[in-house]
Structures are given as structure tokens and as C-alpha cells.
Scaffold this motif. Sequence first.
Motif, short mmCIF file in Angstrom:
data_model
loop_
_atom_site.label_atom_id
_atom_site.label_comp_id
_atom_site.label_asym_id
_atom_site.label_seq_id
_atom_site.Cartn_x
_atom_site.Cartn_y
_atom_site.Cartn_z
N ALA A 57 0.83 -1.20 0.00
CA ALA A 57 0.00 0.00 0.00
C ALA A 57 0.86 1.26 0.00
CB ALA A 57 -0.92 -0.01 1.22
N ASN A 58 1.95 1.23 0.77
CA ASN A 58 2.81 2.41 0.85
C ASN A 58 3.54 2.67 -0.46
OD1 ASN A 58 2.06 2.78 3.51
ND2 ASN A 58 3.85 1.77 4.37
N VAL A 59 4.04 1.62 -1.09
CA VAL A 59 4.76 1.83 -2.35
C VAL A 59 3.78 2.22 -3.45
CG1 VAL A 59 4.76 -0.53 -3.31
CG2 VAL A 59 6.73 0.97 -3.70
N ALA A 60 2.53 1.77 -3.34
CA ALA A 60 1.51 2.18 -4.31
C ALA A 60 1.30 3.69 -4.27
CB ALA A 60 0.20 1.45 -4.02
N VAL A 61 1.23 4.24 -3.07
CA VAL A 61 1.07 5.69 -2.93
C VAL A 61 2.25 6.42 -3.57
CG1 VAL A 61 0.98 7.59 -1.27
CG2 VAL A 61 -0.38 5.53 -0.87
N MET A 62 3.45 5.90 -3.34
CA MET A 62 4.64 6.53 -3.90
C MET A 62 4.63 6.46 -5.42
SD MET A 62 7.69 5.47 -1.26
CE MET A 62 8.76 6.81 -1.84
N ALA A 63 4.19 5.32 -5.97
CA ALA A 63 4.12 5.18 -7.43
C ALA A 63 3.05 6.09 -8.02
CB ALA A 63 3.85 3.73 -7.80
N ARG A 64 1.93 6.16 -7.35
CA ARG A 64 0.83 7.01 -7.84
C ARG A 64 1.20 8.48 -7.84
NH1 ARG A 64 -3.82 7.38 -3.65
NH2 ARG A 64 -2.26 8.79 -2.77
N HIS A 69 10.10 8.19 -8.07
CA HIS A 69 10.35 8.15 -9.51
C HIS A 69 9.18 8.85 -10.20
CE1 HIS A 69 13.42 5.19 -8.50
NE2 HIS A 69 12.50 4.51 -7.82
N ASP A 70 9.20 8.87 -11.52
CA ASP A 70 8.05 9.42 -12.22
C ASP A 70 6.79 8.65 -11.83
OD1 ASP A 70 9.67 11.23 -13.51
OD2 ASP A 70 9.88 10.03 -15.34
N ALA A 71 5.68 9.36 -11.76
CA ALA A 71 4.42 8.71 -11.41
C ALA A 71 4.13 7.57 -12.38
CB ALA A 71 3.28 9.72 -11.43
N ASP A 72 3.65 6.46 -11.84
CA ASP A 72 3.37 5.27 -12.63
C ASP A 72 2.02 4.71 -12.15
OD1 ASP A 72 3.19 2.77 -13.83
OD2 ASP A 72 5.34 2.33 -13.60
N ARG A 73 0.95 5.12 -12.81
CA ARG A 73 -0.39 4.74 -12.38
C ARG A 73 -0.63 3.24 -12.50
NH1 ARG A 73 -4.21 8.68 -11.65
NH2 ARG A 73 -3.51 10.81 -12.01
N ALA A 74 -0.10 2.64 -13.56
CA ALA A 74 -0.29 1.20 -13.73
C ALA A 74 0.35 0.42 -12.59
CB ALA A 74 0.26 0.74 -15.07
N ALA A 75 1.58 0.81 -12.24
CA ALA A 75 2.26 0.14 -11.12
C ALA A 75 1.51 0.39 -9.82
CB ALA A 75 3.70 0.63 -11.01
N PHE A 80 -1.65 -1.42 -5.25
CA PHE A 80 -2.88 -1.29 -4.46
C PHE A 80 -3.68 -2.58 -4.51
CE2 PHE A 80 -2.90 3.57 -4.84
CZ PHE A 80 -2.67 3.76 -3.49
N GLY A 81 -3.70 -3.23 -5.67
CA GLY A 81 -4.41 -4.49 -5.80
C GLY A 81 -3.84 -5.57 -4.90
N MET A 82 -2.52 -5.64 -4.83
CA MET A 82 -1.88 -6.62 -3.95
C MET A 82 -2.23 -6.33 -2.49
SD MET A 82 1.80 -6.75 -5.91
CE MET A 82 2.59 -7.90 -4.77
N ALA A 83 -2.16 -5.05 -2.12
CA ALA A 83 -2.47 -4.67 -0.74
C ALA A 83 -3.93 -4.95 -0.42
CB ALA A 83 -2.14 -3.20 -0.51
N CYS A 84 -4.81 -4.66 -1.36
CA CYS A 84 -6.24 -4.91 -1.16
C CYS A 84 -6.48 -6.40 -0.97
CB CYS A 84 -7.02 -4.37 -2.35
SG CYS A 84 -8.81 -4.64 -2.26
N ASP A 85 -5.90 -7.21 -1.84
CA ASP A 85 -6.05 -8.67 -1.71
C ASP A 85 -5.49 -9.16 -0.37
OD1 ASP A 85 -7.23 -8.79 -4.19
OD2 ASP A 85 -5.42 -9.44 -5.24
N GLY A 86 -4.51 -8.43 0.15
CA GLY A 86 -3.92 -8.80 1.43
C GLY A 86 -4.69 -8.28 2.63
N GLY A 87 -5.80 -7.59 2.40
CA GLY A 87 -6.64 -7.17 3.50
C GLY A 87 -6.44 -5.75 4.00
N ILE A 88 -5.73 -4.91 3.24
CA ILE A 88 -5.54 -3.51 3.64
C ILE A 88 -6.72 -2.71 3.09
CG2 ILE A 88 -4.00 -1.52 3.62
CD1 ILE A 88 -2.85 -3.97 5.04
#
Length: 213
Positions: A57-64, A69-75, A80-88
Motif C-alpha cells: 500500500a505504501n509503495v503504491a502511494v509513492m508510485a501514484r 520516480h516518475d508517477a506510474d499509475r499502472a504500477a 494497491f491491488g496486492m495490498a487490497c487482496d492482502g486485507g488492507i
Amino acid sequence: MIAARVLYLQGCDLDSMEACGQAGALLATGTGGPPDPIKGYDLLERACRAEQWQACANVAVMARDGLAHDADRAAARDYFGMACDGGIANACNDLGIMWMQLSDRSGDERWRDPALLVFIASCDGGDGAGCSNAARQLREGRGVPTDLVRAHDLAVRGCEANSARACLLASDMRGAGEGVEGDAETARALRQKACDLGQSSACAGVDASARQD
């Protein structure tokens, strides 16, 4: 926090993935020492790959947000999907917002269904914002069939989880009798809670309804 940062970095060097996730968050935010967002991102990615879901979840925020690095919405959506599946739960809500934004930008409505699913997952995990977003989508029928009964129920759940926006939405629906029997007193109580939770527009509505009595 300086000592904690040092210890987490040491733990990460010893292959504790939980420590890597904690160290990455501290480096990314500059807590306990100078910020190092690039190293923080790398450590969070490492921890995420090891199924440390908060790190995802934290690295997703940084990527978004392009914080290392440059924003990477796909990443960001992937993480976020991995974190969501993990219960965050809040990661599910963030992912839903990104799916809705993708639909808005592209005009491709197929992302609305997965958005609703993750908003509901967020709500089920106790995140009031997810309840609010699911309720709004169902009330407005944005890419999904309108369902006022379910929308009201989700808004109430979000209000119970202290989402001011959910309280205001539940109040509006209760007052108008959308998906539920109209009840001015309950609507006012919900609006008052929204006001108490910091929704300034709700406060004006409470004052206005009181003057009408």
C-alpha cells in the motif's frame, strides 16, 4: 525514531521483510533521519514482494504520486491491488478511486464494476471512505445498476465507521426517502454527525433545519 530507523535497517539487512517495510516507510517520509525516497521505495518494493501488504500500500502511494520516480499509475494500481487482496482496507478504496479515474479519462466503462467491488471490500474491511464511495456509485448508477436500498445501507455503514461524507450522504438519502423511509429526525442526526466529523457543509444544513422547527 532515529534508533528505530537504525534497527529496522539492520533487521532488513538480516532479511526481515517486516523490518524492510518499516524501514522503507521511515526513509520515504524522512522520519528519524534525512529522507531517501528512492531507497525507501526499493525497500518497500522488496517487502511487498515478500507479502508485507502494508508495504504494498505504501509503495503504491509513492508510485501514484511520483514520490521517488516518475508517477506510474499502472504500477500503483498493481500494488494497491496486492495490498487490497492482502486485507488492507484503505488500499481497496484507493484502488477503486483509480479505477474510476481510469474510466473517467478513457471513457471505458468496464472499470466501474471492479471499482465497486473493491469499494465494497474496503467497506467490509471497516474503511468508511470505501463505504461512502460504494454508496455514491450505486446511488448515481455510475457504470453499475442504480440500487438505492444498498446505497443507503452502505452510507449508514460508512457513517458508523466515522466517514463524514458517508454520514452526509446517508442524511440526504434518509431525508429524501431514497432507498429507505423518509425520516427528518434521523436525517438531522446523521447530518449532525457529519458536522461533528468535520464536514462543514453539513453544519450549515443542521442549522437550517433547526431554524425550520
